[in-house]
Scaffold this active site. Structure first.
Site, short mmCIF file in Angstrom:
data_model
loop_
_atom_site.label_atom_id
_atom_site.label_comp_id
_atom_site.label_asym_id
_atom_site.label_seq_id
_atom_site.Cartn_x
_atom_site.Cartn_y
_atom_site.Cartn_z
N LYS A 299 -0.09 10.51 -0.97
CA LYS A 299 0.03 10.39 -2.42
C LYS A 299 -1.01 11.26 -3.14
O LYS A 299 -0.71 11.89 -4.14
CB LYS A 299 -0.13 8.91 -2.78
CG LYS A 299 -0.49 8.59 -4.21
CD LYS A 299 0.69 8.77 -5.11
CE LYS A 299 0.47 8.40 -6.56
NZ LYS A 299 -0.86 8.38 -7.05
N HIS B 41 -1.69 1.18 -0.28
CA HIS B 41 -2.97 0.95 0.40
C HIS B 41 -2.73 0.19 1.71
O HIS B 41 -3.33 0.49 2.75
CB HIS B 41 -3.90 0.10 -0.45
CG HIS B 41 -4.30 0.70 -1.76
ND1 HIS B 41 -3.90 0.20 -2.97
CD2 HIS B 41 -5.08 1.77 -2.05
CE1 HIS B 41 -4.41 0.90 -3.95
NE2 HIS B 41 -5.14 1.88 -3.43
P1 AMP Z 1 -7.24 4.68 -4.36
O1 AMP Z 1 -7.53 3.22 -4.33
O2 AMP Z 1 -6.31 5.09 -5.45
O3 AMP Z 1 -8.49 5.52 -4.29
O4 AMP Z 1 -6.44 5.00 -3.03
C1 AMP Z 1 -7.00 4.70 -1.77
C2 AMP Z 1 -6.17 5.37 -0.70
O5 AMP Z 1 -4.84 4.86 -0.76
C3 AMP Z 1 -6.09 6.89 -0.88
O6 AMP Z 1 -6.20 7.51 0.39
C4 AMP Z 1 -4.72 7.07 -1.48
O7 AMP Z 1 -4.15 8.33 -1.20
C5 AMP Z 1 -3.95 5.97 -0.80
N1 AMP Z 1 -2.75 5.63 -1.57
C6 AMP Z 1 -2.68 5.34 -2.89
N2 AMP Z 1 -1.40 5.16 -3.27
C7 AMP Z 1 -0.64 5.35 -2.16
C8 AMP Z 1 0.76 5.31 -1.90
N3 AMP Z 1 1.64 5.05 -2.85
N4 AMP Z 1 1.17 5.57 -0.64
C9 AMP Z 1 0.28 5.85 0.35
N5 AMP Z 1 -1.05 5.90 0.16
C10 AMP Z 1 -1.51 5.66 -1.07
#
Ligand code: AMP
Length: 289
Positions: free
Chosen positions: A156, A44
């Protein structure tokens, strides 16, 4: 707005966040938006860093979107770590955090939803019916509430990024979508808030997801072009590690997300599987040469 190293301003109402962002825009500032569900990790924070590097004002949203979870999924258990999240955002120099309650985004009587695009159908769409309907609905709402110039998403969740891009194009939304690379642990496990669910042996087992993807990359590097052969090997890597509940192992075209038979162009390899009770996803671009 707070300056670097000060606490970010945390807003919880739609009215306040819209006013703050509209105000920043009208004073000529560029605005970057990073939508998250909290439990922030370095993945994130890489999106946050990209936004801070490129935009005058960075807004991070922390909202566990209940509409993107299916029945029996982990909505109730999903990690909630708001205080720690705010501390890491303060360290990065984030200006604004939008952390609304459920009823602020989905008040009683809320009943309008986005019909997601075609690219939402396979893969996650097939395994998690209604997931992208929930994602697109809330992301569209966030785009309206927070009129950002740029919104940052992670590779991801590759299919999600394709779905969002399609929605932005189809609805002519005035926001640019940036997709940032997947951030991994030193042993290549893709960072995910759900990794917190893994027991130490499961954490080891989870490494098979990336191994499966890199096996695909290696095979293509060695000249293998037959997708079915590559998929079988990817599956084998998972099964050999004791992972048997596999939602999919796929080799798809990067834009349409349609399965490819022959790897002759850039392709995205994706896996989704359960490690114990935890459902993990990962993906890798392969066949670039
Ligand atoms: P989430 O909180 O899981 O909804 O993720 C929020 C954002 O962070 C989304 O755009 C995800 O794709 C991104 N994200 C989550 N994990 C990763 C990671 N390991 N590397 C890059 N971006 C990520």
């Amino acid at each position: 707005l707070s300056s670097f190293d000060e606490k970010p301003c945390v807003l919880t109402t739609c009215q306040d966040i819209h006013q703050a962002v509209a105000g920043a825009r009208s004073s000529g500032k560029t605005v970057g938006l990073v939508p998250t569900m909290g439990a922030l990790h370095a993945g994130h924070l890489s999106l946050v860093d990209a936004s801070i590097a490129q935009c005058d004002v960075t807004v991070v949203t922390i909202f566990i979107n209940p509409t993107q979870f299916g029945p029996g999924e982990d909505l109730a258990e999903y990690p909630r770590t708001l205080e720690a999240d705010l501390a890491s955002l303060a360290e990065r120099g984030v200006h604004l955090v939008f952390a609304p309650a459920n009823e602020e985004i989905l008040p009683p009587g809320y009943s309008t939803y986005v019909e997601p695009p075609e690219v939402a159908r396979p893969l996650e769409g097939r395994c998690r019916p209604g997931h992208f309907r929930g994602v697109t609905t809330v992301v569209l709402k966030l785009f309206h509430l927070i009129p950002a110039h740029v919104a940052y998403f992670g590779h991801k969740d590759y299919q999600q990024s394709v779905v969002i891009r399609r929605m932005v194009e189809d609805f002519d939304l005035p926001v640019r979508i940036e997709v940032c690379p997947t951030v991994r642990e030193p042993d290549n496990l893709a960072m995910s808030s759900r990794n917190a669910y893994l027991t130490p042996p499961e954490r080891q087992q989870a490494l098979a997801l990336y191994r499966s993807l890199s096996t695909a990359a290696e095979l293509v590097g060695q000249g293998e072009r037959h997708a079915a052969t590559i998929r079988a090997k990817m599956q084998e890597v998972l099964v050999d590690a004791g992972i048997t509940r596999i939602d999919y192992v796929a080799l798809v075209k990067p834009e349409s997300l349609k399965e490819t038979d022959q790897i002759t162009r850039p392709t995205v390899a994706l896996v989704a599987a359960f490690v114990g009770q935890t459902r993990l996803i990962d993906n890798l671009r392969i066949g670039q040469s």
